[in-house]
Enzyme design. Sequence first.
Site, short mmCIF file in Angstrom:
data_model
loop_
_atom_site.label_atom_id
_atom_site.label_comp_id
_atom_site.label_asym_id
_atom_site.label_seq_id
_atom_site.Cartn_x
_atom_site.Cartn_y
_atom_site.Cartn_z
N HIS A 133 -3.30 -5.58 2.48
CA HIS A 133 -3.06 -5.87 3.87
C HIS A 133 -3.59 -7.14 4.55
O HIS A 133 -4.08 -8.03 3.47
CB HIS A 133 -3.36 -4.64 4.54
CG HIS A 133 -3.27 -3.42 4.45
ND1 HIS A 133 -1.84 -2.87 4.47
CD2 HIS A 133 -3.97 -2.16 3.82
CE1 HIS A 133 -1.57 -1.77 4.22
NE2 HIS A 133 -3.03 -1.21 3.73
N CYS A 162 0.89 -1.22 -0.07
CA CYS A 162 0.12 -0.05 0.01
C CYS A 162 0.84 1.18 0.17
O CYS A 162 1.28 1.66 -1.11
CB CYS A 162 -0.79 -0.07 1.13
SG CYS A 162 -2.34 1.05 0.80
N1 GLN Z 1 -2.07 6.82 2.48
C1 GLN Z 1 -1.93 5.88 1.41
C2 GLN Z 1 -3.41 5.87 0.78
O1 GLN Z 1 -4.29 6.15 1.58
C3 GLN Z 1 -1.64 4.46 1.82
C4 GLN Z 1 -2.71 4.02 2.85
C5 GLN Z 1 -2.14 2.52 3.22
O2 GLN Z 1 -1.03 2.32 3.35
N2 GLN Z 1 -3.33 1.58 3.59
O3 GLN Z 1 -3.67 5.36 -0.47
#
Ligand code: GLN
Length: 257
Positions: A195, A97
């Site tokens: 995740h 992510c």
């Molecule tokens: N801040 C990034 C987004 O919102 C990554 C979010 C995350 O790592 N879950 O796309």
Amino acid sequence: MSGRDSTLRVGLIYPELLGTYGDRGNAVVLVKRAQWRGIPAELVEVTAGEPIPDSLDLYLLGGGEDDPQHLAAAGLRASRHAIERAVGDGAVLLAVCAGLQLVGDHYVAADGTVIEGLGLLDLSTRAGPARLIGELVVDPEPPLPRLTGFENHWGRTTLGPGLAPLGRVVAGRGDGDGRDTDGVLADRMVGSYLHGPVLPRNPAFADQLLAWALNVDPTSLAPLDAEPEERLRAERLQAGTARGARRWWHERRLTRG
Ligand code: GLN
């Protein structure tokens, strides 16, 4: 572990900033799955902002919200060459992510801030109008099996022409750029929106990364009792793909907090 000592060094990079969604579990699982097989392994945490060594065998970058992600970017960029050297020398990188977004060229955050990435891979990300939240199921190319996880992100990621995705989205959104793909697979650099943490949920994926880091074939790794993991994986795959089940993903129009 080309040219490295006998202990597998699993690097967890900037967990204070890139650890919001429990992706530390990926590092723990890799260490444990090596140790359970009698392979010496250690978890090496690299504190946010510290120089990242080029001596690790695996580099794990997890997820984080836009602001901590922005804080992480400068330190990561300062260590770009160390990571590049390590990967060039056979190390493995798993970027989840925010980590995926940061190994690319840039991420335009939800408030318009442009976060410059490491530029290790030709991909870029821009926050969409809503967060993508829920179960995510991805089909990689064989031999990797179907992967289960969850997603929670603003970003919509687009790969450059020469890059292959990690896999095709079966349920959820993944990259969210309309191509129904998730992440990136470029030799030993893997990125994804999964995740979960993704490796405890998908033991075969964990073992593939381990095998790359050990420079062995995954089939040569001693089998482990995978019953608990396989039970979890089956349950989450069912939750993510069951026909008629509540689609565990949705776009939430959140005002930026
Ligand atoms: N801040 C990034 C987004 O919102 C990554 C979010 C995350 O790592 N879950 O796309």
